[in-house]
Design a protein around this motif. Sequence first.
Motif, PDB file in Angstrom:
ATOM      1  N   UNK A 132       0.443  -0.706  -0.153  1.00 56.78           N
ATOM      2  CA  UNK A 132      -0.306  -0.350   0.302  1.00 56.78           C
ATOM      3  C   UNK A 132       1.065   1.468   0.231  1.00 56.78           C
ATOM      4  N   UNK A 133       1.855   1.166   0.695  1.00 50.36           N
ATOM      5  CA  UNK A 133       2.625   2.029   1.319  1.00 50.36           C
ATOM      6  C   UNK A 133       3.355   2.525  -0.284  1.00 50.36           C
ATOM      7  N   UNK A 134       4.109   1.275  -0.598  1.00 46.66           N
ATOM      8  CA  UNK A 134       4.794   1.573  -2.507  1.00 46.66           C
ATOM      9  C   UNK A 134       4.170   2.059  -3.526  1.00 46.66           C
ATOM     10  N   UNK A 135       2.560   1.755  -3.514  1.00 47.35           N
ATOM     11  CA  UNK A 135       1.843   2.278  -4.664  1.00 47.35           C
ATOM     12  C   UNK A 135       1.429   3.646  -4.321  1.00 47.35           C
ATOM     13  N   UNK A 136       0.787   4.400  -2.768  1.00 44.65           N
ATOM     14  CA  UNK A 136       0.471   5.796  -2.639  1.00 44.65           C
ATOM     15  C   UNK A 136       2.061   6.289  -2.765  1.00 44.65           C
ATOM     16  N   UNK A 137       3.006   5.336  -2.684  1.00 49.71           N
ATOM     17  CA  UNK A 137       4.107   7.113  -2.403  1.00 49.71           C
ATOM     18  C   UNK A 137       4.503   6.751  -4.322  1.00 49.71           C
TER      19      UNK A 137
END
Lengths: 271, 250
Positions: A180-185
């Motif tokens: 999730x963090x990777x996609x948002x980032x």
Amino acid sequence: METASAPVKHSWLHRRISKIGKQVIETIDGLGHMVNFTGRVFYWAIRPPWRLKLILHQFYFIGNKSLLIVGLSGAFTGMVMAYQVYFGFQLISVDSLVGPVVALSLAKELAPVLTGLIVAGRAGSAMAAQIGSMKVTEQVDALEVMGINGVQYLAVPRIIATTFCMPMLCCLFLFIGNIGSYFVGTKALMIDEAMYLSKLGEFMHMSDFYQGVIKAFFFGFIVALIGTYFGFGVTKGAEGVGKGTNQAVVWGMIFVLVLDYFLTSFLVKIL
Amino acid sequence: MIDPSQIAVDVKNVTKTFDGHTVLNNLNFSIPKNKIITILGFSGAGKSTLLKHILGLMLPTSGCVEVLGQDLTLLDKVQLREFRRNFGMLFQYAALFDSMTAIQNVTFPLREFTDLSEDQMYQKAADLLISVDIQEVAFNKLPSELSGGMRKRVGLARALALSPHIMLYDEPTTGLDPITTKMVNDLIVETQKKNISRGMTSIIISHDVRATLQISDFVAFLDRGNIVEYLPAPEFAKSKNELVQEFINL
């Protein structure tokens, strides 16, 4: 002629002190019972018969049935964390560190603690309710009359399953949280993908991962212990089941947070 | 005087106190084998405490309880647990495991304590259920889908699964309608008759005087931790004990 003595009326302060004293004694008494219960759990856990089927059934209930809620919580926690960290780090131009900061926060704290809280709310309450309703409908007595120990049959499989399920659920939370963090980032906040991944590899170590997994193991144990303890403590019918369930959730969550402090202070020194 | 070899339960000088409060008071009481014995008494007389002593779930403060010749106070916890397989118990509300179907409830003790194959267990459980008049269509129903009377019958089949030597009935007819009450009482008598050849004894804890006098061989009246009357059922009805008369005429 004898006269009935009037009841002694104590001062406000006297009543307050008595009430506090009573609560302290009850709390110590409760802790004593819990230590005793823990001892019985260990005593019966190492004695045959080992009911593998029951343990697997609990694995399914605690692990498999928690996948969705843990996965969703992990994804959104990772996504929200990425946003929050990004907008803070952007001010000092270190937004490339969003990946490792989120990953470290998740691995060391958020994944085990939030998974612990989720499992306390979902499985801990269910354990207290299931055992509690069995207690008030004499099903636990029926086991005892058949020569089957209630703690061994009902508590031990739940505790074993939760203790070993929790690290797995924590890993799932961590994995999905990082995705999730990777996609948002990288997709929403436009952090360079290569930079994100390289910083993640640079700052994230296996010891950080172990810290979370070890915590999750202990959280699983304590959540299941408290859930089953309050289940066996149920008295007074349906009202008692509700009260026991409520206490299992409240105390399960409190113990997760308190234990987190002590485990952190210990694990940061050895890992 | 009962022949010692024919005694199923022998309660000898049993006193039980809780926090200074005496529940059983130097109780002496023998239950003969192969009979139906009912223990009557007002609430708080000590009936449940006595039942727990017979089951070995409680140990006396002083005195001893011998069941089938074995002094329960001499057994350790593991031995007591094993010894309890001599008992079958029908609880007031049957106490069926609500996550299991009727047939799973009956196979449960067989699975725990025997080496029977799945087929053999199923067959034995099915025979037991049919013997208590549960039709095959109800085998796979959960307890919540069964009527009160059916639950009692499934509970009885489960209690009989390990062929107990002593059957205990805790308030078997409390809260049931007259027809179901008669059905349960008939079932108790039938069960006793069917198992008399292997020396089964039935002990009933009850408030139901009328049924008690119809189905029991002996009736004991417990008051404040002591047996104040213990007679064959026909004589019990004519007892001159004031408490007994008060209880019967309530």
